[in-house]
Design a protein around this motif. Structure first.
Motif, PDB file in Angstrom:
ATOM      1  N   LYS A   1     134.014  56.150  29.737  1.00 16.96           N
ATOM      2  CA  LYS A   1     135.198  56.800  30.325  1.00 16.96           C
ATOM      3  C   LYS A   1     136.263  57.060  29.262  1.00 16.96           C
ATOM      4  O   LYS A   1     136.359  56.360  28.267  1.00 16.96           O
ATOM      5  CB  LYS A   1     135.785  55.931  31.437  1.00 16.96           C
ATOM      6  CG  LYS A   1     134.882  55.825  32.656  1.00 16.96           C
ATOM      7  CD  LYS A   1     135.599  55.087  33.771  1.00 16.96           C
ATOM      8  CE  LYS A   1     134.646  54.703  34.884  1.00 16.96           C
ATOM      9  NZ  LYS A   1     133.710  53.617  34.464  1.00 16.96           N
ATOM     10  N   ARG A   2     137.073  58.061  29.520  1.00 14.54           N
ATOM     11  CA  ARG A   2     138.190  58.392  28.640  1.00 14.54           C
ATOM     12  C   ARG A   2     139.339  57.414  28.861  1.00 14.54           C
ATOM     13  O   ARG A   2     139.533  56.923  29.979  1.00 14.54           O
ATOM     14  CB  ARG A   2     138.704  59.811  28.919  1.00 14.54           C
ATOM     15  CG  ARG A   2     137.682  60.918  28.890  1.00 14.54           C
ATOM     16  CD  ARG A   2     137.014  61.069  27.541  1.00 14.54           C
ATOM     17  NE  ARG A   2     137.890  60.977  26.383  1.00 14.54           N
ATOM     18  CZ  ARG A   2     138.471  62.005  25.773  1.00 14.54           C
ATOM     19  NH1 ARG A   2     138.270  63.216  26.227  1.00 14.54           N
ATOM     20  NH2 ARG A   2     139.233  61.834  24.717  1.00 14.54           N
ATOM     21  N   ILE A   3     140.127  57.185  27.814  1.00 19.03           N
ATOM     22  CA  ILE A   3     141.336  56.357  27.936  1.00 19.03           C
ATOM     23  C   ILE A   3     142.542  57.284  27.794  1.00 19.03           C
ATOM     24  O   ILE A   3     142.671  57.980  26.786  1.00 19.03           O
ATOM     25  CB  ILE A   3     141.402  55.284  26.831  1.00 19.03           C
ATOM     26  CG1 ILE A   3     140.170  54.378  26.877  1.00 19.03           C
ATOM     27  CG2 ILE A   3     142.696  54.475  26.954  1.00 19.03           C
ATOM     28  CD1 ILE A   3     140.055  53.428  25.669  1.00 19.03           C
TER      29      ILE A   3
ATOM     30  N   TYR B   1     145.244  54.684  31.902  1.00 25.54           N
ATOM     31  CA  TYR B   1     144.322  55.253  32.899  1.00 25.54           C
ATOM     32  C   TYR B   1     142.957  55.403  32.269  1.00 25.54           C
ATOM     33  O   TYR B   1     142.840  55.598  31.058  1.00 25.54           O
ATOM     34  CB  TYR B   1     144.784  56.650  33.342  1.00 25.54           C
ATOM     35  CG  TYR B   1     146.025  56.633  34.196  1.00 25.54           C
ATOM     36  CD1 TYR B   1     145.933  56.568  35.585  1.00 25.54           C
ATOM     37  CD2 TYR B   1     147.285  56.659  33.607  1.00 25.54           C
ATOM     38  CE1 TYR B   1     147.075  56.532  36.369  1.00 25.54           C
ATOM     39  CE2 TYR B   1     148.430  56.623  34.382  1.00 25.54           C
ATOM     40  CZ  TYR B   1     148.320  56.560  35.760  1.00 25.54           C
ATOM     41  OH  TYR B   1     149.446  56.514  36.542  1.00 25.54           O
ATOM     42  N   LEU B   2     141.914  55.330  33.096  1.00 21.05           N
ATOM     43  CA  LEU B   2     140.575  55.709  32.657  1.00 21.05           C
ATOM     44  C   LEU B   2     140.170  56.953  33.429  1.00 21.05           C
ATOM     45  O   LEU B   2     140.598  57.149  34.579  1.00 21.05           O
ATOM     46  CB  LEU B   2     139.567  54.579  32.911  1.00 21.05           C
ATOM     47  CG  LEU B   2     139.795  53.260  32.159  1.00 21.05           C
ATOM     48  CD1 LEU B   2     138.675  52.268  32.501  1.00 21.05           C
ATOM     49  CD2 LEU B   2     139.867  53.465  30.658  1.00 21.05           C
ATOM     50  N   LEU B   3     139.370  57.784  32.793  1.00 22.22           N
ATOM     51  CA  LEU B   3     138.933  59.021  33.434  1.00 22.22           C
ATOM     52  C   LEU B   3     137.459  59.258  33.114  1.00 22.22           C
ATOM     53  O   LEU B   3     137.089  59.304  31.939  1.00 22.22           O
ATOM     54  CB  LEU B   3     139.778  60.194  32.912  1.00 22.22           C
ATOM     55  CG  LEU B   3     139.470  61.555  33.534  1.00 22.22           C
ATOM     56  CD1 LEU B   3     140.102  61.652  34.931  1.00 22.22           C
ATOM     57  CD2 LEU B   3     139.973  62.695  32.656  1.00 22.22           C
ATOM     58  N   PRO B   4     136.617  59.413  34.153  1.00 20.98           N
ATOM     59  CA  PRO B   4     135.212  59.736  33.862  1.00 20.98           C
ATOM     60  C   PRO B   4     135.126  61.055  33.101  1.00 20.98           C
ATOM     61  O   PRO B   4     135.878  61.995  33.377  1.00 20.98           O
ATOM     62  CB  PRO B   4     134.580  59.873  35.262  1.00 20.98           C
ATOM     63  CG  PRO B   4     135.506  59.137  36.182  1.00 20.98           C
ATOM     64  CD  PRO B   4     136.878  59.290  35.591  1.00 20.98           C
TER      65      PRO B   4
ATOM     66  N   ALA C   1     139.903  61.715  40.193  1.00 16.76           N
ATOM     67  CA  ALA C   1     139.030  60.815  39.428  1.00 16.76           C
ATOM     68  C   ALA C   1     139.784  59.766  38.605  1.00 16.76           C
ATOM     69  O   ALA C   1     139.179  58.830  38.082  1.00 16.76           O
ATOM     70  CB  ALA C   1     138.142  61.644  38.499  1.00 16.76           C
ATOM     71  N   LEU C   2     141.118  59.908  38.513  1.00 14.68           N
ATOM     72  CA  LEU C   2     141.903  59.000  37.671  1.00 14.68           C
ATOM     73  C   LEU C   2     141.815  57.551  38.141  1.00 14.68           C
ATOM     74  O   LEU C   2     141.965  57.269  39.325  1.00 14.68           O
ATOM     75  CB  LEU C   2     143.378  59.381  37.749  1.00 14.68           C
ATOM     76  CG  LEU C   2     143.965  60.364  36.752  1.00 14.68           C
ATOM     77  CD1 LEU C   2     145.448  60.542  37.086  1.00 14.68           C
ATOM     78  CD2 LEU C   2     143.792  59.895  35.311  1.00 14.68           C
ATOM     79  N   LEU C   3     141.604  56.636  37.217  1.00 19.21           N
ATOM     80  CA  LEU C   3     141.613  55.216  37.555  1.00 19.21           C
ATOM     81  C   LEU C   3     142.826  54.584  36.889  1.00 19.21           C
ATOM     82  O   LEU C   3     142.931  54.563  35.659  1.00 19.21           O
ATOM     83  CB  LEU C   3     140.344  54.542  37.031  1.00 19.21           C
ATOM     84  CG  LEU C   3     139.031  55.071  37.610  1.00 19.21           C
ATOM     85  CD1 LEU C   3     137.849  54.594  36.783  1.00 19.21           C
ATOM     86  CD2 LEU C   3     138.903  54.603  39.057  1.00 19.21           C
TER      87      LEU C   3
END
Ligand SMILES: [Fe+2]
Length: 293
Positions: A151-153, A266-269, A111-113
Protein backbone atom coordinates in the motif's frame (compact mmCIF):
# COMPACT_ATOMS: atom_id res chain seq x y z
CA UNK A 1 11.97 24.08 -6.61
CA UNK A 2 8.49 25.08 -7.54
CA UNK A 3 8.22 22.23 -10.03
CA UNK A 4 8.21 19.75 -7.13
CA UNK A 5 5.48 21.67 -5.29
CA UNK A 6 1.88 21.93 -6.42
CA UNK A 7 0.31 24.85 -4.61
CA UNK A 8 -3.37 24.89 -3.65
CA UNK A 9 -4.67 28.10 -2.10
CA UNK A 10 -7.20 26.56 0.27
CA UNK A 11 -7.88 28.31 3.56
CA UNK A 12 -10.38 25.82 5.02
CA UNK A 13 -10.01 22.08 5.61
CA UNK A 14 -13.47 21.53 4.14
CA UNK A 15 -12.86 23.35 0.88
CA UNK A 16 -14.51 24.34 -1.37
CA UNK A 17 -12.55 22.18 -3.82
CA UNK A 18 -12.67 22.91 -7.55
CA UNK A 19 -12.35 20.13 -10.16
CA UNK A 20 -9.16 21.83 -11.40
CA UNK A 21 -7.64 21.66 -7.90
CA UNK A 22 -8.71 18.02 -7.50
CA UNK A 23 -7.24 16.97 -10.85
CA UNK A 24 -4.09 19.01 -10.38
CA UNK A 25 -3.44 17.80 -6.83
CA UNK A 26 -4.03 14.14 -7.75
CA UNK A 27 -1.71 14.39 -10.76
CA UNK A 28 0.95 16.12 -8.65
CA UNK A 29 0.75 13.44 -5.93
CA UNK A 30 1.03 10.61 -8.42
CA UNK A 31 3.99 12.29 -10.13
CA UNK A 32 5.95 12.21 -6.88
CA UNK A 33 5.47 15.86 -6.01
CA UNK A 34 4.33 17.63 -2.87
CA UNK A 35 0.91 19.24 -2.61
CA UNK A 36 1.51 22.49 -0.74
CA UNK A 37 -1.25 24.42 1.03
CA UNK A 38 0.47 27.62 2.20
CA UNK A 39 -2.73 29.21 3.53
CA UNK A 40 -4.12 26.21 5.37
CA UNK A 41 -3.46 26.34 9.11
CA UNK A 42 -4.66 24.27 12.07
CA UNK A 43 -5.78 26.31 15.07
CA UNK A 44 -5.03 25.46 18.69
CA UNK A 45 -7.75 26.72 21.07
CA UNK A 46 -6.58 29.14 23.81
CA UNK A 47 -6.65 26.33 26.41
CA UNK A 48 -4.56 24.12 24.06
CA UNK A 49 -1.69 26.63 23.79
CA UNK A 50 -0.09 24.92 26.81
CA UNK A 51 0.77 21.96 24.55
CA UNK A 52 3.21 24.13 22.59
CA UNK A 53 6.24 22.99 24.61
CA UNK A 54 8.32 19.80 24.30
CA UNK A 55 7.76 18.84 27.97
CA UNK A 56 4.71 16.78 26.99
CA UNK A 57 6.89 14.30 25.12
CA UNK A 58 8.04 11.42 27.34
CA UNK A 59 11.43 11.42 25.66
CA UNK A 60 11.46 7.70 24.85
CA UNK A 61 9.42 8.04 21.68
CA UNK A 62 10.18 10.47 18.89
CA UNK A 63 6.58 11.59 18.74
CA UNK A 64 3.37 11.63 20.68
CA UNK A 65 0.94 9.45 18.77
CA UNK A 66 -2.81 9.10 18.78
CA UNK A 67 -4.86 6.22 17.39
CA UNK A 68 -8.35 7.33 16.37
CA UNK A 69 -9.51 3.69 16.31
CA UNK A 70 -9.23 3.30 20.10
CA UNK A 71 -8.70 6.89 21.28
CA UNK A 72 -5.35 5.96 22.84
CA UNK A 73 -2.43 8.35 23.14
CA UNK A 74 1.20 7.18 23.43
CA UNK A 75 4.56 8.80 24.13
CA UNK A 76 3.05 11.52 26.30
CA UNK A 77 4.06 12.80 29.73
CA UNK A 78 1.11 14.22 31.68
CA UNK A 79 -1.93 13.44 33.82
CA UNK A 80 -5.24 11.98 32.64
CA UNK A 81 -6.84 15.36 32.04
CA UNK A 82 -3.95 16.58 29.88
CA UNK A 83 -3.95 13.28 27.98
CA UNK A 84 -7.66 13.66 27.22
CA UNK A 85 -7.17 17.24 26.07
CA UNK A 86 -4.28 16.44 23.75
CA UNK A 87 -6.15 13.39 22.43
CA UNK A 88 -9.09 15.70 21.60
CA UNK A 89 -6.77 18.06 19.72
CA UNK A 90 -5.22 15.22 17.72
CA UNK A 91 -8.67 13.78 16.99
CA UNK A 92 -9.71 17.17 15.63
CA UNK A 93 -6.60 17.35 13.45
CA UNK A 94 -7.15 13.78 12.24
CA UNK A 95 -10.75 14.52 11.25
CA UNK A 96 -9.75 17.79 9.54
CA UNK A 97 -7.23 15.94 7.40
CA UNK A 98 -9.83 13.32 6.50
CA UNK A 99 -12.21 16.04 5.28
CA UNK A 100 -9.37 17.54 3.23
CA UNK A 101 -8.24 14.21 1.75
CA UNK A 102 -11.75 13.21 0.75
CA UNK A 103 -12.44 16.62 -0.75
CA UNK A 104 -9.17 17.19 -2.57
CA UNK A 105 -8.63 13.58 -3.69
CA UNK A 106 -12.09 12.19 -4.53
CA UNK A 107 -10.35 9.42 -6.50
CA UNK A 108 -8.99 8.00 -3.21
CA UNK A 109 -12.04 8.62 -1.02
CA UNK A 110 -13.47 5.08 -0.85
CA UNK A 111 -10.12 3.34 -0.40
CA UNK A 112 -8.25 5.60 2.07
CA UNK A 113 -7.21 3.95 5.32
CA UNK A 114 -6.74 6.44 8.16
CA UNK A 115 -3.90 5.38 10.45
CA UNK A 116 -2.15 7.11 13.34
CA UNK A 117 -1.89 10.80 14.08
CA UNK A 118 1.29 12.25 15.53
CA UNK A 119 2.38 15.39 17.31
CA UNK A 120 6.08 16.24 17.15
CA UNK A 121 6.88 18.96 19.71
CA UNK A 122 10.63 18.20 19.86
CA UNK A 123 13.24 20.11 17.82
CA UNK A 124 14.67 17.92 15.04
CA UNK A 125 18.00 19.72 14.79
CA UNK A 126 20.71 18.20 16.96
CA UNK A 127 18.73 15.07 17.81
CA UNK A 128 21.05 12.08 17.84
CA UNK A 129 19.83 8.78 16.43
CA UNK A 130 21.30 5.78 14.67
CA UNK A 131 21.84 6.17 10.95
CA UNK A 132 18.81 4.17 9.78
CA UNK A 133 16.57 6.18 12.13
CA UNK A 134 18.15 9.51 11.23
CA UNK A 135 15.52 11.53 9.37
CA UNK A 136 18.03 14.26 8.52
CA UNK A 137 19.17 11.80 5.82
CA UNK A 138 17.24 11.52 2.55
CA UNK A 139 14.81 8.61 2.63
CA UNK A 140 11.46 7.30 1.47
CA UNK A 141 9.24 6.34 4.45
CA UNK A 142 8.90 2.70 5.46
CA UNK A 143 7.63 1.15 8.68
CA UNK A 144 9.94 -1.63 9.95
CA UNK A 145 7.40 -3.04 12.43
CA UNK A 146 4.22 -2.38 10.45
CA UNK A 147 4.52 -3.75 6.92
CA UNK A 148 2.30 -1.93 4.41
CA UNK A 149 1.93 -4.89 2.05
CA UNK A 150 2.33 -2.81 -1.09
CA UNK A 151 0.00 0.00 0.00
CA UNK A 152 0.97 3.62 -0.53
CA UNK A 153 1.84 5.86 2.43
CA UNK A 154 0.33 9.35 2.39
CA UNK A 155 1.17 11.83 5.15
CA UNK A 156 -0.33 15.24 5.83
CA UNK A 157 1.81 17.65 7.80
CA UNK A 158 0.95 20.97 9.41
CA UNK A 159 3.68 23.18 10.85
CA UNK A 160 2.10 24.63 14.01
CA UNK A 161 5.27 26.33 15.28
CA UNK A 162 4.26 29.38 17.38
CA UNK A 163 7.71 31.01 17.22
CA UNK A 164 7.81 31.71 13.50
CA UNK A 165 10.12 28.80 12.72
CA UNK A 166 9.82 26.87 9.47
CA UNK A 167 10.34 23.18 8.91
CA UNK A 168 13.46 22.68 6.82
CA UNK A 169 13.09 19.92 4.26
CA UNK A 170 15.22 18.71 1.43
CA UNK A 171 13.43 16.90 -1.39
CA UNK A 172 15.42 14.29 -3.29
CA UNK A 173 15.42 12.89 -6.80
CA UNK A 174 12.50 10.94 -8.33
CA UNK A 175 11.95 7.51 -6.76
CA UNK A 176 12.78 5.55 -9.93
CA UNK A 177 16.20 7.26 -10.18
CA UNK A 178 16.94 6.53 -6.52
CA UNK A 179 15.74 2.92 -6.70
CA UNK A 180 17.66 2.32 -9.94
CA UNK A 181 20.92 3.11 -8.13
CA UNK A 182 20.27 0.79 -5.20
CA UNK A 183 18.44 -2.18 -6.73
CA UNK A 184 21.72 -3.95 -7.70
CA UNK A 185 22.70 -3.96 -4.00
CA UNK A 186 19.45 -5.37 -2.62
CA UNK A 187 19.59 -8.81 -1.04
CA UNK A 188 16.81 -11.38 -0.87
CA UNK A 189 15.56 -12.16 2.66
CA UNK A 190 17.02 -15.15 4.50
CA UNK A 191 14.63 -18.10 4.12
CA UNK A 192 12.16 -18.10 7.01
CA UNK A 193 13.36 -14.75 8.42
CA UNK A 194 10.13 -12.90 7.69
CA UNK A 195 8.00 -15.59 9.40
CA UNK A 196 10.37 -15.59 12.35
CA UNK A 197 10.17 -11.82 12.77
CA UNK A 198 6.40 -12.11 12.77
CA UNK A 199 6.45 -14.95 15.31
CA UNK A 200 8.76 -12.93 17.56
CA UNK A 201 6.42 -9.95 17.17
CA UNK A 202 9.15 -7.83 15.64
CA UNK A 203 6.61 -7.10 12.91
CA UNK A 204 2.84 -6.74 13.31
CA UNK A 205 2.16 -8.79 10.17
CA UNK A 206 4.60 -10.80 8.05
CA UNK A 207 6.75 -8.63 5.78
CA UNK A 208 5.96 -9.08 2.10
CA UNK A 209 8.78 -9.10 -0.47
CA UNK A 210 7.77 -5.53 -1.28
CA UNK A 211 8.16 -4.48 2.38
CA UNK A 212 11.49 -6.30 2.58
CA UNK A 213 12.98 -4.56 -0.44
CA UNK A 214 11.51 -1.14 0.37
CA UNK A 215 13.00 -1.32 3.85
CA UNK A 216 16.37 -2.25 2.34
CA UNK A 217 16.13 0.74 0.00
CA UNK A 218 15.34 2.97 2.98
CA UNK A 219 18.27 1.64 5.01
CA UNK A 220 20.82 1.42 2.17
CA UNK A 221 19.98 4.95 1.07
CA UNK A 222 20.43 6.37 4.57
CA UNK A 223 23.68 4.46 5.16
CA UNK A 224 25.33 5.62 1.93
CA UNK A 225 27.24 8.80 2.84
CA UNK A 226 28.25 9.44 -0.75
CA UNK A 227 24.67 9.22 -1.95
CA UNK A 228 23.53 11.52 0.86
CA UNK A 229 26.04 14.19 -0.13
CA UNK A 230 25.98 13.89 -3.90
CA UNK A 231 22.36 12.99 -4.71
CA UNK A 232 20.20 15.71 -6.27
CA UNK A 233 18.29 17.50 -3.52
CA UNK A 234 16.45 20.76 -3.22
CA UNK A 235 15.93 22.56 0.10
CA UNK A 236 12.53 23.97 0.94
CA UNK A 237 11.39 25.58 4.18
CA UNK A 238 7.74 25.00 5.02
CA UNK A 239 6.84 28.16 6.91
CA UNK A 240 4.78 28.14 10.10
CA UNK A 241 1.02 27.80 9.67
CA UNK A 242 1.07 25.88 6.43
CA UNK A 243 0.09 22.34 5.42
CA UNK A 244 1.56 19.89 2.90
CA UNK A 245 1.03 16.32 1.79
CA UNK A 246 2.70 13.75 -0.44
CA UNK A 247 3.27 10.03 -0.93
CA UNK A 248 6.13 9.79 1.57
CA UNK A 249 6.93 6.22 0.49
CA UNK A 250 7.98 7.74 -2.82
CA UNK A 251 9.10 11.34 -2.24
CA UNK A 252 12.65 11.22 -0.90
CA UNK A 253 12.84 13.70 1.95
CA UNK A 254 15.12 14.79 4.77
CA UNK A 255 14.28 17.08 7.68
CA UNK A 256 17.06 19.33 8.94
CA UNK A 257 15.25 21.48 11.48
CA UNK A 258 11.81 22.22 12.83
CA UNK A 259 9.69 21.94 15.93
CA UNK A 260 5.94 21.50 16.53
CA UNK A 261 4.41 19.50 13.75
CA UNK A 262 1.11 17.71 13.37
CA UNK A 263 1.04 14.69 11.07
CA UNK A 264 -1.63 12.25 9.92
CA UNK A 265 -0.77 9.01 8.11
CA UNK A 266 -2.97 7.27 5.53
CA UNK A 267 -2.50 4.07 3.57
CA UNK A 268 -3.89 3.67 0.08
CA UNK A 269 -4.12 0.47 -1.98
CA UNK A 270 -2.16 0.83 -5.23
CA UNK A 271 -5.27 -0.05 -7.28
CA UNK A 272 -7.01 3.09 -5.96
CA UNK A 273 -4.48 5.31 -7.76
CA UNK A 274 -5.41 6.92 -11.04
CA UNK A 275 -2.14 5.58 -12.43
CA UNK A 276 -0.93 2.54 -10.42
CA UNK A 277 2.06 2.16 -12.76
CA UNK A 278 3.63 5.13 -10.96
CA UNK A 279 3.61 3.39 -7.55
CA UNK A 280 6.91 2.27 -5.96
CA UNK A 281 5.53 -1.28 -6.11
CA UNK A 282 5.22 -1.25 -9.90
CA UNK A 283 8.46 0.74 -10.37
CA UNK A 284 10.38 -1.71 -8.21
CA UNK A 285 8.78 -4.74 -9.90
CA UNK A 286 9.84 -3.37 -13.26
CA UNK A 287 13.40 -2.66 -12.08
CA UNK A 288 13.75 -6.10 -10.45
CA UNK A 289 11.94 -7.98 -13.18
CA UNK A 290 9.68 -9.89 -10.81
CA UNK A 291 6.42 -9.70 -8.86
CA UNK A 292 6.85 -8.50 -5.28
CA UNK A 293 3.29 -9.03 -4.04
FE1 LIG B 1 10.25 10.42 6.70
Amino acid sequence: MTDRLYTVDLTQWNGPFTPAQQDGATAAMESGNVVYLPKLDFQFNPEEQKFLTPVWSNGAAKNISYDHRNGRIQGMEGDQTAQHELAALLKRYSESTLTLMQGLFPQYKAALLRMRTSYRPVEIKGRVSKVTKDDTRLHPDQFPARPVGGKRIIRIFCNVNPEGKGRDWRIGEPFADFAGKFVPRLKAPFPGSRDLMYMLRITRTPRTMYDHYMLQLHDQGKMDDRYQHSAPQIPFVFPPHCTWTCFTDEVLHAVDAGQYLLEQTYLLPVEAMKNPEKSPLRVLEKLMGKKLM
